[in-house]
Design an enzyme around this catalytic site. Sequence first.
Site, short mmCIF file in Angstrom:
data_model
loop_
_atom_site.label_atom_id
_atom_site.label_comp_id
_atom_site.label_asym_id
_atom_site.label_seq_id
_atom_site.Cartn_x
_atom_site.Cartn_y
_atom_site.Cartn_z
N CYS A 102 0.69 -1.22 0.23
CA CYS A 102 0.00 -0.12 0.15
C CYS A 102 0.95 1.21 -0.04
CB CYS A 102 -0.68 0.01 1.24
SG CYS A 102 -0.07 0.13 2.81
N ASP A 134 17.21 -27.63 17.03
CA ASP A 134 15.85 -28.21 17.09
C ASP A 134 15.97 -29.47 17.05
OD1 ASP A 134 13.04 -27.68 16.59
OD2 ASP A 134 13.53 -28.52 14.60
N CYS A 159 3.43 1.74 2.71
CA CYS A 159 4.71 0.99 2.50
C CYS A 159 5.58 1.86 2.02
CB CYS A 159 4.45 -0.29 1.69
SG CYS A 159 3.64 -1.44 2.55
N CYS A 211 49.13 -8.58 -7.05
CA CYS A 211 49.31 -8.41 -5.66
C CYS A 211 47.96 -8.07 -5.28
CB CYS A 211 50.45 -7.43 -5.26
SG CYS A 211 49.98 -5.92 -5.57
#
Length: 856
Positions: free
Chosen positions: A3, A516, A6, A71
Amino acid sequence: MSCANCSQSIADAVRFLDGVSDANINFATDEGSVEYDPDETSLARIFDAIEDAGYTPVTDSVSIGITDMTCANCSETVQDALKRTPGVVSADVNFATDEAQVTYNPAEASLTDFYDAIEDAGYSSVREDAETEDESGGDAREAARQEEIRRQLRLTLFGAALAAPMLFFLAEKFLLGGGVLPETIFGIEFGWAEFLLATPVQLVLGWPFYKNSYKALVKNGRANMDVLIALGSTTAYVYSVAVLLGAIAGGLYFDTAALILVFITLGNYLEARSKGQAGEALRKLLEMEAETATVVDEEGNEEEIPLEDVEVGDRMKVRPGEQIPTDGVVVDGQSAVDESMVTGESVPVEKSEGDEVVGSTINENGILVVEATKVGKDTALQQIVQTVKEAQSRQPDIQNLADRISAYFVPAVIANAVLWGLVWYLFPEVLAGVVEWLPLWGLVAGGPVAAGGVSVFEFAVIVFASAVLIACPCALGLATPAATMVGTTIGAQNGVLFKGGDILERAKDVDTVVFDKTGTLTKGEMELTDVVVFDSDGQPVTDGGDPATDGGQLTTQERLSENDVLRLAATAESGSEHPLARAIVDGAKGRGIDVTDPDSFENVPGHGIKATVSGSDVLVGNRKLLRDNGIDPSPAQETMERLENEGKTAMLVAYEDELVGVVADADTIKESAKDAVSQLQERGVDVMMITGDNERTARAVAEQVGIDSENVRAEVLPEDKSDAVEDIQEEGRKAMMVGDGVNDAPALAVAYVGTAIGSGTDVAIEAADVTLMRDDPLDVVKAIRISDATLAKIKQNLVWALGYNTAMIPLASLGLLQPVLAAGAMAFSSVSVLSNSLLFRRYTPDHDYKLLGWLR
């Protein structure tokens, strides 16, 4: 953006940055424009602000091959040039891989812009068509790498052929004291013969160093290694020409000038070869892709087509011994598949209808028909290679030390050489008196000036040339990326993918691993084990009851049987994809019960489900779910405790606002879970477990795998897992969270190191820092070991590089090294760092890395 609010939120977040004068975000076009002062802020900070506001700015990334870098200062120069290119969000240039990884705004920048930026900085990019970059880019870069190796070899052989006679001149001068060789060679005076041999070497081998020095100093305003080499060799050559022409008195150093360039070019050749070997494992992985696929149409006709023509949905026939062309799912057949090239697991995995397979793995026996689900750059193999490449471009924080040193290294070396050249010229007798007692004084350099055989000015020139040639920023620049490249490749070969070198560095510091439970320590393959029925008085029924009512309309609790309770629970749970729910549904079907869809279904995260079955309310879940709906779960307390103490997950079933039964599922502990916990604890790592399951079940599982009960956090809601991990880290711990589900993603994101089991969801893998391709907790130990070993190797490299320069620069400054010896030592230093990293390829993470453990 959903919207106008946002777009306003993004604009406010961006305008808050220093240096931003205006920000306009258009919700209708999903685009924005920002006006800012690049001296005060950057595109990267603007993109970070958008992400912090909760939105995702569109970016693209590309890998570009680069040649001519000599280098770490060169890679820094290219990196700065890319970062200054409009539209570039971030750029990382890796000297060890000769590649740049660029993240950019595709609306503002293109591949051509990056090529131009690299070439404007004075380096060569490996130009590739944007359309084919993913497919052919590796071939183009490999071709460029091989051409560079051949070029350095040609230069080395050319220089060596001309400089070889000068080794005799050098030996005659410094070891035999001179006067041994004749004054003329083939009628040419000795000095002019040296001139004729040295000049082509100076022009041909020296030209790349002169060209690169010009680009570094004039175009980029930054000195690099080429400047040191050009200074050292030119000093010896010009001084010798001046002596030969009689402009000054002294000795000839044509041999020194030529041999300096030969040794350095030889070092560059060996370095280029070593770089190629370091990335060889990754290239071999890509070469393992199948080239063709046998596609089967609906009529059963077979056609062999190129791999790039395979599309998602195509069905492919894979015969025994053939490679599975792309990622897919088995739709027909049964076989064992060798997945070692992806997971590192040597034991073939049985596959049958419905199982997923990975492209490029080998079908051992039986014929499989596989439907393609991912093709091209989306396949697991391509994703692995891309992840490893990105990891190699994101260097560990320890690289910052080498970068800071390299930035000031070359100017400091030149200043040091000038200083000691002047000091030796102004105070030769004082310095000679200080160092003449050293063992190498008479043999290597200082003896001639002390004996009066070399003029003061001549010796000052020797000191200057030696001091600039002995220093080597290459070794510093290669120390970290070379080891990181090998470390990330070792990880990929063993099914452990690090998202960046910074993650690779961080993993070794983990002091707490938080697992978990479901799908991580356990297989996550739940199965129905118990169905307990309660009568109207809340007492468990010992027999199964009369199943005659199964499938009919239930009106009283007295008529409920074991099958009735299971049918209610299964019908209610049929709308859920949770493993516990699927186990109940599958268990009911396995008993011959007809499971239909519920009238309505509502998931209550962390508690259970609510459903309507045949017009009646059904609840399946934990104690809190029933209490929240006004039902007393206490009659089932003894049954629940018994089942939970057995390590089962018990769920209450309520029907028409009354408790009617309990159903229980059990999960199987993974075979390696206990071993993984034990090995982590042996390393001094605390192991914890976090789960949404109840306390008793969680503790039972923890006891089986060896986790202390005090380290178990049970009944944690999905949205609270990240808070639990943050609480653990607030105690000062560095936690690695290991999970596999969508609900683990927030916790993986906030952990010090987030680790996703590869069999888990894409969301979890995306949020994680480390992905384990196998479904094996032991790979957590491997990840930590690889991190520990890689950082030990980096430290070894840095100690060698810094120690070499620390020891050698003073020796050259004190007049104890001839320039040609300094050049040889310089070339050897970078080759030795690469060789040390290449030796690391032999390491396997089945054990801790022991070599030079004191460097940890």
